[in-house]
Design an enzyme around this catalytic site. Structure first.
Site, mmCIF file in Angstrom:
data_model
loop_
_atom_site.group_PDB
_atom_site.id
_atom_site.type_symbol
_atom_site.label_atom_id
_atom_site.label_comp_id
_atom_site.label_asym_id
_atom_site.label_seq_id
_atom_site.Cartn_x
_atom_site.Cartn_y
_atom_site.Cartn_z
ATOM 1 N N CYS A 1 15.091 1.159 -93.386
ATOM 2 C CA CYS A 1 14.515 2.486 -93.541
ATOM 3 C C CYS A 1 14.940 2.643 -92.154
ATOM 4 O O CYS A 1 15.208 2.308 -91.340
ATOM 5 C CB CYS A 1 13.108 2.577 -93.552
ATOM 6 S SG CYS A 1 12.436 4.067 -93.711
ATOM 7 N N TYR B 1 3.810 8.471 -91.646
ATOM 8 C CA TYR B 1 3.405 8.773 -92.829
ATOM 9 C C TYR B 1 1.931 8.177 -93.131
ATOM 10 O O TYR B 1 1.336 8.438 -93.630
ATOM 11 C CB TYR B 1 4.503 7.708 -93.798
ATOM 12 C CG TYR B 1 5.556 7.997 -94.123
ATOM 13 C CD1 TYR B 1 6.020 8.861 -95.170
ATOM 14 C CD2 TYR B 1 6.454 8.012 -93.223
ATOM 15 C CE1 TYR B 1 7.764 9.425 -95.115
ATOM 16 C CE2 TYR B 1 7.559 8.116 -93.409
ATOM 17 C CZ TYR B 1 8.647 9.119 -94.422
ATOM 18 O OH TYR B 1 9.406 9.868 -94.814
#
Length: 421
Positions: free
Chosen positions: A164, A244
């Site tokens: 990621c 997030y």
């Protein structure tokens, strides 16, 4: 060295190509294969990729193909960056959850579950075909939801590591604020994919000075603005959460926002149309500036670093990746997939020891891990009840009426991608 990119027709790919060209001493690719079922799109991306290599004097060969088996044959590493259902499916993932008052997002909540259900079977099929042609190849997964997909790959016995760009983005941002090189910045990055916190920022390695308090004191406003969280929240936590985490820490606020503007999928789809038109220009021989707005910042650098280390090259000894927990976080099962700093080499990725995790974060990590267990079970075995249980377990859903309504909508919007539905 042969490297294959599955999903090579993505508009992301020129970012990856630029990294391969610039960092060829770290990752000396002799053949790069771009695989994608969308032939016309693939040729546009492949043409630009060849021009980028030529401009930067990279002598590697770039091949494009719609034949997956031919593309992965003999590859040393296979990078997965696919999107099952394309932007149209993402548009649905971001909209129908809002009908139930829940966050609509492509990697977390109900939308993230829908993506996992579509994606896991496809990725496992690809991985099996890689294993048949070259069982020694590494699989690098950049396909979301990375944690669930990587766990599926590892449980099936594949040589896989998840990747990621959140951590490398923080590393680059903090290095700029501190006036140091990115390689000097070591993050105490802990959690799950898209559910992480930076608990310390050390200069010079794992044992270096922790400068996070100084970062928050001197640059807290800028960091908070980037995260779209109030500065006092960062001050009270004393850590930097992934962006997030806003879906969890400000759920209702985010739902209201999402209901008043076009979806991110619609924005990206429009951007992709413009990018593909640019890619078709034979005079273009570098990644366009517009690509920076597409997302995935520093993705290419992270991918090169990881591939180089796995293939025995000159990658960094410590990198943030997704891999098995194996006791790193004692409150999780060994076969949970965590995102953390790891020692990476030809053996794979081994997480570094982690200081005890505060209950404020450990509780949420454990909760989402339980959801991921159920989500993977639903992806592998299907069934409405399994989908319902996964949604009921997710902290962004958590009520049976919401879970029921979301299950109905998820199935209605994804039947063409779910063989069991």
């Amino acid at each position: 060295m042969k490297l294959t990119v599955v999903g090579g027709g993505s508009t992301y790919t020129p970012e990856l190509i630029d990294g391969f060209a610039r960092l060829r001493d770290t990752l000396p690719i002799t053949e790069l294969v771009l695989v994608d079922p969308a032939a016309e799109r693939l040729e546009l991306v492949g043409g630009l990729a060849r021009r980028i290599f030529a401009k930067q004097d990279h002598d590697g060969r770039i091949v494009t193909t719609t034949d997956l088996d031919a593309g992965v044959e003999g590859a040393d590493a296979v990078l997965l960056q696919l999107r099952v259902g394309g932007q149209a499916a993402r548009e649905q993932d971001e909209t129908w959850p809002l009908e139930c008052g829940c966050v609509g997002q492509e990697t977390t909540g109900a939308g993230g579950l829908a993506k996992a259900l579509r994606t896991v079977p496809v990725v496992l099929d690809i991985a099996e075909r890689v294993r048949r042609t070259n069982p020694d190849a590494w699989i690098i997964d950049f396909t979301n939801p990375v944690g669930i997909v990587t766990r599926a790959l590892l449980q099936a016995g594949h040589k896989a590591v998840g990747l990621c760009n959140v951590a490398i983005g923080f590393q680059r941002k903090f290095a700029k604020l501190l006036g140091v090189t990115p390689s000097e910045v070591h993050l105490d990055h802990v959690g799950l994919n898209h559910l992480t916190w930076e608990r310390s920022v050390r200069i010079g390695g794992p044992e270096g000075e922790n400068v996070l308090p100084r970062l928050l004191a001197e640059h807290g406003d800028a960091i908070a603005d980037d995260l779209r969280l109030p500065r006092p929240v960062l001050d009270r936590l004393g850590v930097v959460p992934s962006y997030y985490l806003r879906y969890f820490y400000a759920h209702d606020e985010v739902v209201r926002e999402l209901g008043t503007k076009p979806s991110r999928a619609a924005e990206v789809a429009a951007m992709e149309r413009e990018l593909l038109e640019m890619y078709g220009d034979p005079a273009l021989d570098e990644k366009p500036a517009l690509l920076a707005k597409r997302g995935g910042a520093f993705y290419s650098e992270a991918a090169v670093d990881l591939a180089a280390s796995l293939l025995g090259g000159g990658g960094s000894p410590y990198q943030v990746v997704n891999t098995y927990n194996n006791g790193t976080l004692p409150f999780l099962p060994d076969d949970a997939v965590i995102e953390a700093q790891a020692a990476v080499g030809a053996h794979g990725a081994t997480p570094l020891p982690v200081a005890p995790v505060d209950p404020l974060y450990a509780g949420l990590i454990a909760n989402v891990t339980a959801y991921e267990d159920l989500a993977l079970e639903a992806a592998l075995r299907g069934g409405r009840d399994r989908v319902f249980k996964a949604l009921l377990a997710h902290p962004l859903v958590g009520q049976y009426a919401y879970a029921d309504g979301l299950t109905d909508r998820l199935l209605a919007h994804n039947r063409e991608h779910l063989a069991w539905a």
